[in-house]
Design an enzyme around this catalytic site. Structure first.
Site, PDB file in Angstrom:
ATOM      1  CG  HIS A 126       7.072  11.801   1.983  1.00 39.78           C
ATOM      2  ND1 HIS A 126       6.209  10.764   1.728  1.00 39.78           N
ATOM      3  CD2 HIS A 126       6.291  12.844   2.389  1.00 39.78           C
ATOM      4  CE1 HIS A 126       4.965  11.146   1.964  1.00 39.78           C
ATOM      5  NE2 HIS A 126       4.986  12.403   2.372  1.00 39.78           N
ATOM      6  N   GLY A 127      11.266  13.701   1.855  1.00 39.97           N
ATOM      7  CA  GLY A 127      12.725  13.828   1.812  1.00 39.97           C
ATOM      8  C   GLY A 127      13.467  12.553   2.123  1.00 39.97           C
ATOM      9  CG  ASN A 146       1.242  12.902  -0.404  1.00 44.99           C
ATOM     10  OD1 ASN A 146       0.757  13.431  -1.403  1.00 44.99           O
ATOM     11  ND2 ASN A 146       0.997  11.639  -0.098  1.00 44.99           N
ATOM     12  CD  GLU A 158       4.246   4.056  -0.676  1.00 50.49           C
ATOM     13  OE1 GLU A 158       5.472   4.002  -0.409  1.00 50.49           O
ATOM     14  OE2 GLU A 158       3.496   4.967  -0.283  1.00 50.49           O
TER      15      GLU A 158
END
Length: 490
Positions: A122-123, A183, A305
Site C-alpha cells: 500500500h502506497g 492487496n 503489520e
C-alpha cells in the site's frame, strides 16, 4: 453530556479514532490511515490537498523512489559477492520493481529454500521499504561475523522487493496509480474476481510471473497501521467475520508466533492474543496476496503489520527497525531451521524426480523442483507426521517423522512402477544425449553460421544421394550384363 469536561471528550474521540485506524489497517476503504487530530476532534475531514500536504511533510527523511533505486544499486555495488539485483516488471507509471537477492550463490539454482519479503504494498505504508534496505545492509555487514546472518546467506536464497507500489508512494495514497488496492487484485478462492488477466494491475501481474519463475518456500509482506502477525485464511466462504482455518493452520500459527515472540512488544498486544490473528477473524478481505501465495504458489505467506502508525516520522524508523529486526531474521532462518527438507530420486537410474509431497491428514501438497527435485515443507514442531511422496509411474513412498524444534532431512527414492513406466531411464538417457548433442552444435556456431552450415549439409546430402543413385543404377546395369554374359556362356 453538556457537563462533561471538553478534555475528556477529546481524549475519548481520539481513542475511538485510533481504534478504527487499527481495524482498517489491512484493508479499509480509505485512501490512507493518517488521521489529523485537530480535524478529527472537531468532526471535520481533511481536504484531499491538505491531506497530501500532511503526508508529504511526513515523507521527509524517507527515500524517494529514485533514492530507493540508488540505494539498491549502491548495496549491490558494496555487497556484490553475495547479491544480485533484477527487475520483475514495472508499475503503472513505468517505475521498475527492483528486487535484491541475497545469497552466497546469487542467481544460481540450488537445492535450497527461497524466501521473499515484499514492502510498500500500500502506497501510504512506507515503513517496510525502509526496513528492507536496513535488513539487506545488516546481512551484508554481518555475513561471516554473526551466526544468524551467515546461516541465512549460506542456506537461503532471500529475495527482497522493497516496494511493490512505488506509484502509490509517490502519490501518497493507498492504491496504485489507477487507484486500485493491490492487496485486493489477486484471484480469490471463494468468489469469482480478478480472474481476467487483462484486468489485473501491472504490479499484480509482475508478482504472479515472479512466483512462476521462482519457487518460494515462504514469504512475508510488510504493512502498517497495526502491530500483529496475520495468517490465512484472509476470507470466508460466506463473507462472515469468523476464524477460518486453512489446512496448515498449526504451521501458520507457529510462524506467526515466531515473528510476534521475537518482536520487541508485538506479543504483548492487548488487542490480539499473543500478537497474532487469523485474517478472516480480524476482518475478511478478498483478492488478497497472502491467500493467493498459499493456494497457487506453494508459498506460506504472512501479512505483517509492523507499525501502529502507517507513516511515522522518519526519525522513528531506526527504532522500528530495532523492534522488528530479530523477528525478520528469525522468520527467514526458520525455513531452514524447521520443517522437513530433502530430494527425490528414481531408484533405477538416480534421476531427480519432481514428485509431489503430501502430509497425511493435511489437505495440501507441494511439489519438488523440476530440475533438482528438492522440496522444503514447513511444519509445526512437536508432532508426528506421515510424509508421502508420489509421482505418476512410480510407487508411492511413505515415511513417518517426528518434528522437534530442529529441521528434518528426508530424501525419497521412488521405484518405477513397470506397469506404467517401462524403460524410463533408457528413454531419458536417449533424450538427454540428443538434446546435449543439439546444444553443443548450437553453442559452437552463431545463428547465422548455423543456418549456412545446415543449408550446406542439405545440399551435400542431396548431391550424395544423386551420386549414390547413379552408382546403384550402374551397379545393377553391370550385374545384368554379367548375368547375360554368364547365361550366354552356358
Amino acid at each position: 453530556m453538556a457537563n462533561l469536561n471538553p478534555s475528556l471528550l477529546l481524549f475519548l474521540s481520539l481513542n475511538l479514532l485510533h481504534l478504527f485506524h487499527t481495524v482498517f489497517a489491512r484493508g479499509g476503504e480509505r485512501d490512507s490511515g493518517f488521521v489529523d487530530i485537530t480535524y478529527a476532534a472537531s468532526g471535520r475531514h481533511l481536504s484531499e490537498e491538505s491531506h497530501f500536504q500532511k503526508l508529504n511533510k511526513l515523507a521527509h527523511g524517507y527515500m524517494t523512489n529514485s533514492d530507493l533505486e540508488k540505494a539498491i544499486k549502491a548495496f549491490h555495488g558494496r555487497c556484490g559477492r553475495i547479491s544480485r539485483i533484477y527487475s520483475i516488471g514495472k508499475s503503472v507509471l513505468g517505475v521498475p520493481l527492483w528486487v535484491l537477492e541475497i545469497s552466497n550463490n546469487p542467481g544460481k539454482e540450488e537445492a535450497k529454500p527461497a524466501f521473499k519479503f515484499i514492502g510498500n504494498v500500500h502506497g501510504d505504508e512506507p515503513v517496510g521499504r525502509e526496513l528492507l534496505l536496513l535488513l539487506s545492509n545488516w546481512l551484508c555487514d554481518n555475513y561471516m561475523k554473526d551466526p544468524l546472518a551467515t546461516l541465512i546467506v549460506d542456506n537461503v536464497h532471500l529475495h527482497i522487493l522493497p516496494t511493490m507500489n512505488p506509484d502509490g508512494f509517490s502519490l501518497r495514497k493507498r492504491g496504485n496509480a489507477n487507484n486500485i488496492d493491490l492487496n485486493r487484485d489477486f484471484p480469490d478462492q471463494f468468489f469469482p474476481m480478478n480472474d481476467d488477466l487483462n484486468e489485473r494491475q501491472p504490479e499484480t501481474k509482475a508478482i504472479m510471473r515472479w512466483l512462476k519463475e521462482i519457487h518460494f518456500t515462504a514469504s512475508a509482506s510488510l504493512h502498517g497501521g497495526a502491530l500483529v502477525a496475520n495468517y490465512p485464511w484472509d476470507g470466508t466462504d460466506d463473507r462472515s467475520k469468523s476464524y477460518f482455518a486453512c489446512p496448515d493452520d498449526e504451521t501458520f500459527k507457529y510462524m506467526a508466533k515466531l515473528y510476534s515472540g521475537s518482536h520487541f512488544n508485538m506479543s504483548q498486544s492487548s488487542e490480539f492474543e499473543e500478537g497474532i490473528t487469523n485474517g478472516a477473524q480480524w476482518y475478511p478481505i478478498y483478492g488478497g496476496m497472502q491467500d493467493w501465495n498459499y493456494i497457487f504458489a506453494d508459498c506460506f505467506e504472512l501479512t505483517l503489520e509492523i507499525s501502529d502508525n502507517k507513516w511515522p516520522p522518519a526519525n522513528e524508523l531506526r527504532m522500528i527497525w530495532q523492534h522488528n529486526k530479530r523477528s525478520m531474521l528469525h522468520l527467514v532462518a526458520s525455513i531452514v531451521k524447521s520443517g522437513v527438507h530433502g530430494r527425490i530420486f528414481s531408484s533405477d537410474c538416480g534421476e531427480p524426480l519432481p514428485a509431489t509431497v503430501a502430509i497425511k491428514d493435511i489437505n495440501y501438497t507441494i511439489k519438488a523442483s523440476e530440475r533438482l527435485a528438492d522440496y522444503h515443507r514447513l511444519l509445526a514442531p512437536g508432532q508426528q507426521y506421515e510424509v508421502i511422496a508420489t509421482m505418476a509411474g512410480y510407487k508411492t513412498r511413505t515415511t513417518t517423522i517426528t518434528m522437534k524444534e530442529e529441521a528434518v532431512t528426508l530424501d525419497f527414492i521412488l521405484e518405477p512402477d513397470t506397469h506404467f513406466l517401462p524403460n524410463q531411464c533408457s528413454s531419458k538417457s536417449k533424450s538427454k544425449s540428443k538434446s546435449k548433442s543439439s546444444l553443443k552444435i548450437s553453442e559452437l556456431l552463431p545463428k547465422s553460421q548455423l543456418e549456412v552450415s545446415l543449408t550446406l549439409v542439405v545440399v551435400l546430402g542431396f548431391l550424395f544421394f544423386l551420386m549414390k543413385r547413379k552408382a546403384i543404377i550402374n551397379h545393377f546395369k553391370l550385374r545384368k550384363s554379367q548375368q547375360q554374359r554368364r547365361v550366354s556362356a552356358v
